[in-house]
Design a protein around this motif. Structure first.
Motif, short mmCIF file in Angstrom:
data_model
loop_
_atom_site.label_atom_id
_atom_site.label_comp_id
_atom_site.label_asym_id
_atom_site.label_seq_id
_atom_site.Cartn_x
_atom_site.Cartn_y
_atom_site.Cartn_z
N ILE A 243 -11.68 -36.66 -10.29
CA ILE A 243 -11.36 -36.35 -11.68
C ILE A 243 -11.68 -34.88 -11.93
CG2 ILE A 243 -11.85 -36.87 -14.10
CD1 ILE A 243 -12.81 -39.66 -13.16
N LEU A 244 -10.73 -34.15 -12.51
CA LEU A 244 -10.94 -32.76 -12.91
C LEU A 244 -10.80 -32.67 -14.41
CD1 LEU A 244 -9.04 -32.74 -10.05
CD2 LEU A 244 -9.79 -30.36 -10.20
N GLN A 245 -11.82 -32.11 -15.07
CA GLN A 245 -11.86 -32.10 -16.52
C GLN A 245 -12.33 -30.74 -17.03
OE1 GLN A 245 -11.13 -34.52 -18.97
NE2 GLN A 245 -11.54 -32.82 -20.38
N GLY A 246 -11.63 -30.16 -17.98
CA GLY A 246 -12.04 -28.91 -18.61
C GLY A 246 -13.06 -29.16 -19.71
N ALA A 247 -14.12 -28.39 -19.71
CA ALA A 247 -15.14 -28.54 -20.75
C ALA A 247 -14.66 -28.01 -22.10
CB ALA A 247 -16.43 -27.83 -20.34
N GLN A 248 -13.61 -27.17 -22.10
CA GLN A 248 -13.09 -26.60 -23.34
C GLN A 248 -11.78 -27.29 -23.77
OE1 GLN A 248 -15.20 -24.44 -24.64
NE2 GLN A 248 -16.41 -24.56 -22.76
N ASP A 249 -11.58 -28.50 -23.31
CA ASP A 249 -10.36 -29.24 -23.60
C ASP A 249 -10.38 -29.70 -25.07
OD1 ASP A 249 -8.29 -31.11 -23.81
OD2 ASP A 249 -8.61 -31.91 -21.80
N PRO A 250 -9.44 -29.23 -25.92
CA PRO A 250 -9.43 -29.64 -27.32
C PRO A 250 -8.77 -31.00 -27.55
CG PRO A 250 -7.65 -28.10 -26.95
CD PRO A 250 -8.38 -28.23 -25.63
N ASP A 251 -8.03 -31.49 -26.56
CA ASP A 251 -7.26 -32.73 -26.74
C ASP A 251 -7.96 -33.95 -26.15
OD1 ASP A 251 -4.96 -31.44 -27.96
OD2 ASP A 251 -4.58 -30.57 -25.99
N VAL A 252 -8.55 -33.78 -24.98
CA VAL A 252 -9.30 -34.87 -24.33
C VAL A 252 -10.71 -34.35 -24.06
CG1 VAL A 252 -9.41 -36.46 -22.38
CG2 VAL A 252 -7.18 -35.75 -23.25
N PRO A 253 -11.66 -34.67 -24.91
CA PRO A 253 -13.01 -34.13 -24.74
C PRO A 253 -13.63 -34.59 -23.42
CG PRO A 253 -12.96 -35.87 -26.42
CD PRO A 253 -11.55 -35.57 -26.08
N TRP A 254 -14.50 -33.74 -22.88
CA TRP A 254 -15.10 -34.06 -21.58
C TRP A 254 -15.87 -35.37 -21.61
CZ3 TRP A 254 -20.33 -34.61 -21.62
CH2 TRP A 254 -21.06 -33.94 -22.61
N GLN A 255 -16.35 -35.76 -22.79
CA GLN A 255 -17.07 -37.03 -22.89
C GLN A 255 -16.17 -38.22 -22.53
OE1 GLN A 255 -17.06 -34.61 -25.18
NE2 GLN A 255 -19.12 -34.25 -25.97
N HIS A 256 -14.86 -38.04 -22.74
CA HIS A 256 -13.91 -39.11 -22.41
C HIS A 256 -13.86 -39.32 -20.90
CE1 HIS A 256 -10.82 -41.78 -23.99
NE2 HIS A 256 -10.02 -41.44 -22.99
N ALA A 257 -13.90 -38.22 -20.14
CA ALA A 257 -13.92 -38.32 -18.68
C ALA A 257 -15.21 -38.99 -18.20
CB ALA A 257 -13.78 -36.94 -18.05
N PHE A 258 -16.32 -38.69 -18.87
CA PHE A 258 -17.59 -39.34 -18.51
C PHE A 258 -17.51 -40.84 -18.78
CE2 PHE A 258 -19.27 -35.21 -18.00
CZ PHE A 258 -20.51 -35.31 -17.37
N ALA A 259 -16.92 -41.21 -19.90
CA ALA A 259 -16.76 -42.64 -20.21
C ALA A 259 -15.96 -43.34 -19.11
CB ALA A 259 -16.11 -42.81 -21.57
N LEU A 260 -14.92 -42.66 -18.61
CA LEU A 260 -14.11 -43.24 -17.55
C LEU A 260 -14.93 -43.41 -16.27
CD1 LEU A 260 -11.52 -44.18 -16.16
CD2 LEU A 260 -10.88 -41.76 -15.90
#
Length: 266
Positions: free
Chosen positions: A211-228
């Motif tokens: 999983i690659l996630q941007g910490a400055q993502d305004p549409d899908v917050p990084w917390q969503h990736a953590f939940a996944l």
């Protein structure tokens, strides 16, 4: 070979009947496995920067690549407003069954991350029944947005937007992407999406996940990736948080990370 080689015309597959009939545009590059399957985002298409870069990488490494457009997207037929998570999953399953043989890496961006999880579940079901020619080698998820219709849309919409969706049947959402034209969020999209939520229980895929996630993502917050990640088994799941990354993750350095994750699995 260079990246200026023109894209061949897409193949089309016919799905559905009557009002739900649609033509799905597919581009397939022959090559060795594990094959690469691109699953694009909401309102995105297979000619986006990441999809084209993945195809070029596949070409340079002799790998099979499949890209396609969901109905109502890109070169596929259909009205975007008629689409749902379920109908786009049907598109994905049909393309996979028609064009993929042997182990495949599913690469999903944003909504495509949700699609990849749902498609992976369908592939596993078919494998258990010894159906289908394709199997799972792994997943690479880019700013994945599972359950976004509920968690990132409905639960965050103000009361007046919810009321408009419920009474009018849709709301025109302003867009910061593409040409900036507002696009419809329909009541059907929200309600049908509830049939496909995955974050409420464990997601056992039986394959590596990156999983690659941007910490400055305004549409899908990084917390969503953590939940996944909390829903995935811990044995072979790697989350890369890109501190200055946005939602698109389409800068050269971002694409390099994506391709490195694909190469690591493959």
């Amino acid at each position: 070979m260079t990246d200026t080689i023109p894209d061949p015309a897409p193949d089309f597959i016919e799905l559905g009947e009557g009002a739900s009939a649609r033509r799905i545009a597919v581009r397939r590059r022959a090559g060795k496995g594990p094959g690469l399957v691109w699953l694009g985002g909401f309102k995105s298409d297979m000619q986006g920067g990441k999809a084209v870069a993945l195809d070029a990488w596949g070409r340079d490494h002799g790998r099979a690549v499949v890209r396609f457009d969901y109905s109502g997207h890109g070169e596929s037929s259909g009205d975007f407003a008629d689409g749902t998570i379920g109908s786009w999953l049907e598109d994905s399953v049909a393309v996979f069954e028609r064009f993929c043989e042997g182990p495949q890496i599913l690469i999903g961006s944003s909504m495509g991350g949700w699609m990849a999880l749902l498609l992976a579940r369908e592939i596993r079901k078919r494998q258990e029944k010894q159906q289908g020619k394709g199997s799972l080698a792994g997943l690479v998820l880019i700013a994945p947005a599972p359950d976004f219709t509920e968690e990132l849309m409905w639960k965050t919409f103000p009361a007046e937007v919810k009321k408009e969706i419920e009474t009018r049947g849709f709301w025109l959402r302003p867009s910061e992407y593409g040409d900036g034209t507002p696009y419809p969020i329909t009541r059907n999209l929200i309600e049908e999406g509830r049939n496909h939520l995955v974050l409420g229980s464990a997601i056992d895929l039986g394959c590596p996940v990156r999983i690659l996630q941007g910490a400055q993502d305004p549409d899908v917050p990084w917390q969503h990736a953590f939940a996944l990640t909390h829903r995935l088994p811990a044995d072979d799941v790697v989350l890369t948080l890109i501190q200055d990354g946005d939602h698109r993750l389409s800068r050269p350095q971002d694409i390099a990370r994506i391709l490195a994750a694909v190469a690591e699995i493959g």
